[in-house]
Design a protein around this motif. Structure first.
Motif, mmCIF file in Angstrom:
data_model
loop_
_atom_site.group_PDB
_atom_site.id
_atom_site.type_symbol
_atom_site.label_atom_id
_atom_site.label_comp_id
_atom_site.label_asym_id
_atom_site.label_seq_id
_atom_site.Cartn_x
_atom_site.Cartn_y
_atom_site.Cartn_z
ATOM 1 N N PRO A 1 1.017 -27.205 5.118
ATOM 2 C CA PRO A 1 2.297 -27.117 4.391
ATOM 3 C C PRO A 1 3.303 -28.193 4.788
ATOM 4 O O PRO A 1 4.025 -28.708 3.932
ATOM 5 C CB PRO A 1 2.809 -25.717 4.750
ATOM 6 N N LYS A 2 3.344 -28.530 6.066
ATOM 7 C CA LYS A 2 4.337 -29.512 6.527
ATOM 8 C C LYS A 2 4.112 -30.892 5.915
ATOM 9 O O LYS A 2 5.043 -31.717 5.856
ATOM 10 C CB LYS A 2 4.306 -29.610 8.053
ATOM 11 N N ASP A 3 2.894 -31.150 5.464
ATOM 12 C CA ASP A 3 2.590 -32.461 4.870
ATOM 13 C C ASP A 3 2.988 -32.531 3.395
ATOM 14 O O ASP A 3 3.117 -33.630 2.842
ATOM 15 C CB ASP A 3 1.095 -32.768 4.994
ATOM 16 N N ARG A 4 3.161 -31.384 2.759
ATOM 17 C CA ARG A 4 3.491 -31.366 1.334
ATOM 18 C C ARG A 4 4.971 -31.698 1.124
ATOM 19 O O ARG A 4 5.820 -31.295 1.913
ATOM 20 C CB ARG A 4 3.185 -29.995 0.733
ATOM 21 N N PRO A 5 5.300 -32.393 0.040
ATOM 22 C CA PRO A 5 6.715 -32.710 -0.237
ATOM 23 C C PRO A 5 7.456 -31.479 -0.752
ATOM 24 O O PRO A 5 6.835 -30.506 -1.200
ATOM 25 C CB PRO A 5 6.620 -33.778 -1.330
ATOM 26 N N CYS B 1 1.243 -39.556 -11.143
ATOM 27 C CA CYS B 1 1.182 -38.095 -11.173
ATOM 28 C C CYS B 1 -0.036 -37.576 -10.411
ATOM 29 O O CYS B 1 0.040 -36.537 -9.743
ATOM 30 C CB CYS B 1 1.163 -37.602 -12.618
ATOM 31 N N ILE B 2 -1.166 -38.283 -10.513
ATOM 32 C CA ILE B 2 -2.347 -37.902 -9.736
ATOM 33 C C ILE B 2 -2.042 -38.014 -8.247
ATOM 34 O O ILE B 2 -2.387 -37.131 -7.444
ATOM 35 C CB ILE B 2 -3.560 -38.778 -10.110
ATOM 36 N N HIS B 3 -1.389 -39.103 -7.872
ATOM 37 C CA HIS B 3 -1.000 -39.336 -6.478
ATOM 38 C C HIS B 3 -0.099 -38.185 -5.982
ATOM 39 O O HIS B 3 -0.317 -37.616 -4.906
ATOM 40 C CB HIS B 3 -0.265 -40.678 -6.384
ATOM 41 N N ILE B 4 0.901 -37.818 -6.793
ATOM 42 C CA ILE B 4 1.824 -36.737 -6.421
ATOM 43 C C ILE B 4 1.091 -35.408 -6.302
ATOM 44 O O ILE B 4 1.353 -34.622 -5.385
ATOM 45 C CB ILE B 4 2.972 -36.640 -7.449
ATOM 46 N N SER C 1 10.811 -42.306 -10.121
ATOM 47 C CA SER C 1 10.966 -43.638 -9.526
ATOM 48 C C SER C 1 9.633 -44.373 -9.508
ATOM 49 O O SER C 1 8.598 -43.825 -9.882
ATOM 50 C CB SER C 1 11.511 -43.520 -8.096
ATOM 51 N N GLU C 2 9.691 -45.611 -9.077
ATOM 52 C CA GLU C 2 8.479 -46.419 -8.965
ATOM 53 C C GLU C 2 8.252 -46.873 -7.530
ATOM 54 O O GLU C 2 7.457 -47.774 -7.280
ATOM 55 C CB GLU C 2 8.569 -47.637 -9.886
ATOM 56 N N SER C 3 8.928 -46.246 -6.584
ATOM 57 C CA SER C 3 8.798 -46.635 -5.188
ATOM 58 C C SER C 3 7.433 -46.220 -4.640
ATOM 59 O O SER C 3 6.762 -45.333 -5.190
ATOM 60 C CB SER C 3 9.908 -45.983 -4.356
ATOM 61 N N ALA C 4 7.036 -46.851 -3.541
ATOM 62 C CA ALA C 4 5.734 -46.566 -2.942
ATOM 63 C C ALA C 4 5.684 -45.129 -2.422
ATOM 64 O O ALA C 4 6.666 -44.592 -1.924
ATOM 65 C CB ALA C 4 5.468 -47.552 -1.810
ATOM 66 N N LEU C 5 4.499 -44.519 -2.538
ATOM 67 C CA LEU C 5 4.306 -43.148 -2.090
ATOM 68 C C LEU C 5 3.406 -43.131 -0.858
ATOM 69 O O LEU C 5 2.539 -43.995 -0.704
ATOM 70 C CB LEU C 5 3.654 -42.308 -3.204
ATOM 71 N N PRO C 6 3.574 -42.140 0.011
ATOM 72 C CA PRO C 6 2.684 -42.036 1.179
ATOM 73 C C PRO C 6 1.264 -41.680 0.747
ATOM 74 O O PRO C 6 1.053 -41.089 -0.315
ATOM 75 C CB PRO C 6 3.308 -40.897 1.995
ATOM 76 N N GLN C 7 0.302 -42.036 1.566
ATOM 77 C CA GLN C 7 -1.077 -41.707 1.252
ATOM 78 C C GLN C 7 -1.343 -40.226 1.511
ATOM 79 O O GLN C 7 -0.944 -39.694 2.541
ATOM 80 C CB GLN C 7 -2.033 -42.548 2.100
#
Length: 388
Positions: free
Chosen positions: A329-333, A317-320, A344-350
């Motif tokens: 803005p374009k970098d935000r999901p 959640c901290i990562h998200i 999910s538990e998949s890898a997240l972008p930095q």
């Protein structure tokens, strides 16, 4: 002979015509009367300049006065930019919350109509339900379902009540807010940008399920649009995305930024606005970013959570949250992507450097940001914002 016949026949034609007009008028009057009995109608000019009638049940002022015991002080739940909010109980026992437009409110009739127009037809378990309204004389009120646990900020920022929210409850609240926001951005009849998402605008029902409220500042965008521009920046200090606060550019991604701030607050139990740390002068975003960069993100977690938290879930959640508060803005999901990431538990972008990272100590902030990416001339400080 024929002329005298026509002379006497003309009045009878005229009488028939007048009788016909009267009959048509009577039918129209009857249909209008019948239509207005069960529902009130508020006329609103939409973005295309077309007039639309919005049907919503009306409550008489006398009914609301009786339900709130004449707006008794002990029935007052709180007060926002719109005006005071009162608890009421109708004669059938239904509990309601009445938002009363204050004469000194910065929000006015346009925001009142805007909220009615946007939320009256929205149906989602994570959006507060508008059940009626009252427009009588100078009184303008919105009537909502009553939320017995009030707003989220009354829990997470209170030293005693925050202990009642273990991690599983907080995570459920996070997911509920995300689903409600995703519905506004993608699945509702209109694409809606809230523009004022914050802890005090998230209400909690009897089972602590979150419901997004207060649509007075919300904007709609049509078709495939996801952004707009305004000369009037309307939001709350500490939650606004940089492009909206300074340039008036709002979008679904500016809502995502606000969600990221809210996520940091739920995790840490600390307010974004007025955050203070004895060892540095960064705001909450800057503090979270420093901990992330130094590999100590879990230090952000609210101390009262203790052993109740699932560390991998908290870390995710901290990562998200840091992905949501990135400067550009374009970098935000999107909120749809956020929901997938939460489940999910998949890898997240930095995450890249967040917006509003700097506050007072620009040299220290530069030391962290320059190792990630080149320093930008557009770096800004949250202290430049004006509160609503």
């Amino acid at each position: 002979m024929s002329s005298s016949i026509n002379y006497f026949m003309f009045p009878s034609y005229l009488s028939s015509f007048l009788l016909f007009l009267f009959f048509v008028f009577f039918l129209n009057f009857l249909s209008i009367s019948v239509k207005k009995k069960p529902n009130g109608i508020i006329s609103h000019q939409n973005n295309e300049g077309q007039k639309e009638d919005l049907e919503l049940p009306f409550l008489d002022l006398s009914t609301i006065v009786g339900a709130t015991d004449n707006f008794a002080l002990n029935n007052k739940l709180g007060e926002g930019g719109f005006g005071p909010v009162y608890k009421g109980i109708l004669e059938d026992g239904q509990e309601i919350a009445i938002k009363r437009l204050s004469r000194s409110s910065r929000q006015g009739l346009n925001e009142f109509k805007n909220e009615v127009r946007l939320i009256a037809k929205l149906q989602h378990r994570n959006l507060v339900k508008l059940v009626a309204c009252c427009v009588q004389g100078e009184e303008k009120m919105l009537v909502y379902e009553y939320m017995p646990n009030k707003s989220l900020d009354s829990f997470i920022f209170d030293q005693t009540k925050s202990k009642l929210l273990d991690w599983s409850m907080r995570f459920n609240i996070i997911c509920g807010i995300a689903r409600g926001l995703q519905y506004l951005h993608q699945d509702s009849r209109l694409r809606i940008i809230h523009r004022d998402l914050k802890a005090s605008n998230v209400l909690l029902d009897s089972e602590m399920n979150p419901k997004i409220s207060d649509f007075g500042a919300a904007k709609t965008v049509g078709g495939d649009q996801s952004e707009g521009n305004t000369n009037r920046v309307f939001g709350t200090y500490g939650y606004m995305a940089p492009e909206y606060a300074f340039d008036g550019q709002f979008s679904t991604k500016s809502d995502v930024f606000s969600f990221g701030i809210l996520l940091l607050e739920i995790i840490s139990g600390k307010k974004s606005r007025g955050f203070f740390h004895p060892n540095h002068s960064h705001n909450l975003i800057g503090y979270a970013w420093i901990l992330w960069y130094e590999g100590r993100p879990l230090e952000l977690t609210d101390e009262c959570l203790g052993q109740s938290s699932t560390l991998s879930e908290v870390l995710r959640c901290i990562h998200i949250s840091l992905l949501c508060v990135q400067q550009h803005p374009k970098d935000r999901p999107s909120m749809s992507s956020v929901i997938v990431m939460l489940g999910s538990e998949s890898a997240l972008p930095q995450p890249k450097q967040p917006g509003f990272f700097l506050e007072k100590d620009s040299n220290e902030a530069h030391r962290f940001s320059s190792k990630q990416e080149p320093s930008s001339n557009n770096e800004i400080t949250i202290t430049l914002l004006e509160a609503r």
